[in-house]
Every structure is written in C-alpha cells, then in structure tokens.
Design an enzyme around this catalytic site. Structure first.
Site, PDB file in Angstrom:
ATOM      1  N   SER A   1       0.782  -1.192   0.254  1.00 22.27           N
ATOM      2  CA  SER A   1      -0.068  -0.087   0.190  1.00 22.27           C
ATOM      3  C   SER A   1       0.691   1.254   0.169  1.00 22.27           C
ATOM      4  CB  SER A   1      -0.968   0.035   0.970  1.00 22.27           C
ATOM      5  OG  SER A   1      -0.233   0.014   2.364  1.00 22.27           O
TER       6      SER A   1
ATOM      7  N   THR B   1      -2.030   3.500   4.262  1.00 22.99           N
ATOM      8  CA  THR B   1      -1.065   4.740   4.158  1.00 22.99           C
ATOM      9  C   THR B   1      -0.274   4.687   5.582  1.00 22.99           C
ATOM     10  OG1 THR B   1      -2.752   5.599   3.146  1.00 22.99           O
ATOM     11  CG2 THR B   1      -1.044   7.360   4.114  1.00 22.99           C
TER      12      THR B   1
ATOM     13  N   THR C   1       1.544   6.874   0.142  1.00 21.84           N
ATOM     14  CA  THR C   1       0.711   5.858  -0.079  1.00 21.84           C
ATOM     15  C   THR C   1       0.696   5.543  -1.578  1.00 21.84           C
ATOM     16  OG1 THR C   1      -1.217   5.001   0.404  1.00 21.84           O
ATOM     17  CG2 THR C   1      -1.143   7.202  -0.267  1.00 21.84           C
TER      18      THR C   1
ATOM     19  N   ARG D   1      -7.311   8.789  -9.819  1.00 18.05           N
ATOM     20  CA  ARG D   1      -7.714   9.045  -8.401  1.00 18.05           C
ATOM     21  C   ARG D   1      -6.773   9.348  -7.538  1.00 18.05           C
ATOM     22  NH1 ARG D   1      -7.047   6.637  -2.975  1.00 18.05           N
ATOM     23  NH2 ARG D   1      -8.932   7.048  -1.782  1.00 18.05           N
TER      24      ARG D   1
ATOM     25  N   THR E   1      -5.553   7.713   7.743  1.00 17.55           N
ATOM     26  CA  THR E   1      -5.229   6.421   7.112  1.00 17.55           C
ATOM     27  C   THR E   1      -6.832   5.730   6.795  1.00 17.55           C
ATOM     28  OG1 THR E   1      -4.119   4.227   7.013  1.00 17.55           O
ATOM     29  CG2 THR E   1      -4.793   4.954   9.162  1.00 17.55           C
ATOM     30  N   GLY E   2      -6.722   5.067   5.871  1.00 17.46           N
ATOM     31  CA  GLY E   2      -8.141   4.388   5.570  1.00 17.46           C
ATOM     32  C   GLY E   2      -8.602   4.904   4.140  1.00 17.46           C
TER      33      GLY E   2
END
Ligand code: GLY
Length: 335
Positions: free
Chosen positions: A81, A190, A208, A218, A241-242
């Site tokens: 990631s 991330t 990330t 994106r 993060t997420g």
C-alpha cells in the site's frame, strides 16, 4: 460484540457508550496520554519510526527524520500500500501520493506520481525547490526526473499477479473498501508519521500508493494538506489512514488539529473526527476503515478509528518503540 454496522444503527450516543478501549489500556480511568518523539500509523510504522529516530539522533532535522521514516515502507516491496510494490490502479499503473509538512507552513506534495519510489522525497523537493505546494501526474513525474530521481518500475511481479487475479472478477470496477482487509496482502494502508522535537517543534509526512485498483487518476486524502496530514506549529499534528474519500470529505487531519487547538487531548481530537464521519455519512461508511493519529506540542499522542484493527507505533525520547491498538468506534480490539 459490538460491530460498527450495529453501532451506527444504535445511534451515535449509544455507539459511543458501547465504545471499548484497546487491549493495552484501561477503560474506567482517564489514562495519562502517551508521549512520543515519533508516532506513525500501523504496525509497519515501527520500522519507519526507527529510521526517523536514528536520523534525528544523528543530528537531522525533524523534516529529515519524517522523510527518512516514510522512505522505509516506500522501499519495502512487501508493503502493498506504499511505494515500491504498491497495488496498482485498475489499469495496472502504480501511482503514488505523498506530502511532507512542518509547523511553519512549509509544505510539499505530489499525487499520481509514477515510477519514482520515494514520493516523499519528491514532495520535499516540491516544498524546497519550487514556489508551489503540490504537483500532480505528468508534471510531478517531469519534476522528479528534472530533480535527478532515478526512475524504477514500481509494479512488482507479486502486485502484478494480484492485480491480474483481481481483474478476473472485478468487472473492471474499483472496490471502495479493498484496503484494510485483515489477514491478507491488503491489510495495511497509508503511512502517516508525525514527530515532535523536545522543544515542541513539529513535522509530518504521509505517503501511499492509495486505494488498490482505484480509477486511474484517483487521488485520495493522503497528499492533500489538511486531509491526510496537517501540522500546525504551537498546536499539533495529525495524519489519517483508511478510505481516503471519507477523510477528504471532512478535511480530517485539519479537523483533528482544530480539535487540539480547541483544547481536546490527541485521542479525543481523533475520536471527534471519526464521530463526525459517522454523523455525516451514517450507513454509507459501514464496513469502511478510517484511522487518525495525532500528537501535540508536548509530545502527547492519541489515535482513534472507525473499525477495530488500526494500530499505531509510538517511539519515545529514549528510542523505545511500542505498537499499540487504537481505540475504535466499533468495539474492542480483536487479537
Ligand atoms: N488513505 C489512502 C487513500 O485513500 O488513498
């Protein structure tokens, strides 16, 4: 067990009443805040913290430290990631997003960078060598080339194989929550790394490869100042993060820092931002993960997440590092 799905169904008040703490902290008492020199997202942050700590201890600046820390997962091909070996977009391009920032308003970022492992270092050059704060796509690639960064193919055989497997069933659609699957190659996200010097100076970095199999072009929260990262001298710093879209909708890291400015502890500041996502989005964020980490000028640290499973790495001023589970809205940390 309280799941996040039924926590949302209970309404926010009930959900908060049901919130349980992580396995290393007690519920009843208000625990003394953790203090740190360096804090980062996820368990893989521990190796990043070690590099950051070593850089700072060797006389580097805080920016040197967070850059060195962020470079560790960027160079780790097994981390799917961040950086080299990151999951590609749906067209097979590995595109990187990164930002670096200090407490004096210095900031540089890149998004949709291709073929350069250390997006964080390109972001730092944007900060230091241009009058701008953010370069994207072809312009970011051109800048990296002109700055002398070595181009590399970031798509490893492993990440290419996984992408091709995904293509067989994906119907060529991105999957919003493909990050954060536990127990598989996609269960990390991330890295955000924050540092506070002994005299209260602050810096942060975030890097990330973004959401796996995203639409080409994106860009998530990570490279956007105030979303994936925000640092404010005299107040504190936060990183996210997420699922980046959920963080961007609320300018998440800026919100956490605003909460610090208003006097909340780092953990309460992160929790309020997570609660706000749920207030705003309700069941639309069911099953999604978002986590925040924050540090203030005293080195006090906190974190909070939507879902169980988020962890943070804390390195204190002696260089001792611990990985702790974050509290979450959904319920107890599961082993
Ligand atoms: N949080 C990383 C991303 O959504 O791109």
């Amino acid at each position: 067990m309280t799941t996040r799905r039924n926590a949302i169904g209970m309404g926010l008040g009930s959900a908060l009443a049901a919130t349980l703490v992580g396995k290393h902290t007690a519920r009843a008492a208000t625990p003394a805040p953790e203090t740190a020199l360096i804090v980062s997202t996820w368990d893989f942050g521990a190796a990043a913290n070690a590099a950051a700590y070593a850089r700072f201890a060797a006389g580097g600046s805080l920016l040197d430290a967070v850059e060195a820390g962020a470079q560790v997962p960027e160079a780790d091909a097994s981390n799917r990631s961040v950086g080299l070996g990151g999951n590609p977009d749906r067209d097979g391009h590995v595109t990187l997003d990164a930002i670096i920032m200090d407490g004096k308003g210095n900031c540089g970022a890149v998004a949709a960078l291709e073929n350069y492992v250390h997006a964080i270092s390109v972001a730092r050059r944007v900060m230091e060598k241009t009058p701008h704060t953010f370069l994207v796509g072809d312009g970011a690639n051109q800048f990296a080339r002109e700055q002398g960064f070595d181009a590399t193919n970031l798509l490893t055989p492993e990440s290419e194989k996984a992408w091709k497997e995904w293509l067989k069933t994906a119907q060529y659609k991105p999957v919003a929550n493909i990050e954060n699957r536990r127990g598989g190659a996609l269960d990390h996200d991330t890295i955000g790394i924050l540092a506070c010097s002994p005299d209260g100076e602050l810096a942060g970095a975030c890097t990330t490869s973004g959401m796996a199999y995203k639409l080409h072009g994106r860009v998530g929260d990570s490279p956007q100042a105030g979303c994936g990262l925000f640092v404010e001298g005299g107040v504190g710093a936060a990183a996210a993060t997420g699922v980046g879209e959920e963080v961007t909708r609320i300018a998440g890291s800026a919100r956490v820092v605003a909460n610090l400015r208003a006097g909340l502890s780092p953990e309460a500041a992160c929790r309020e931002a997570v609660e706000h996502i749920v207030r705003l989005r309700g069941s639309a964020v069911s099953g999604a993960q978002v986590g925040f980490v924050a540090i203030d000028t005293a080195g006090q640290v906190g974190a909070y997440a939507l879902m169980p499973g988020f962890t943070l790495a804390i390195t204190d001023r002696t260089g001792h590092t611990r990985v702790l589970p974050s509290k979450s809205l959904a319920g107890p940390e599961k082993g």
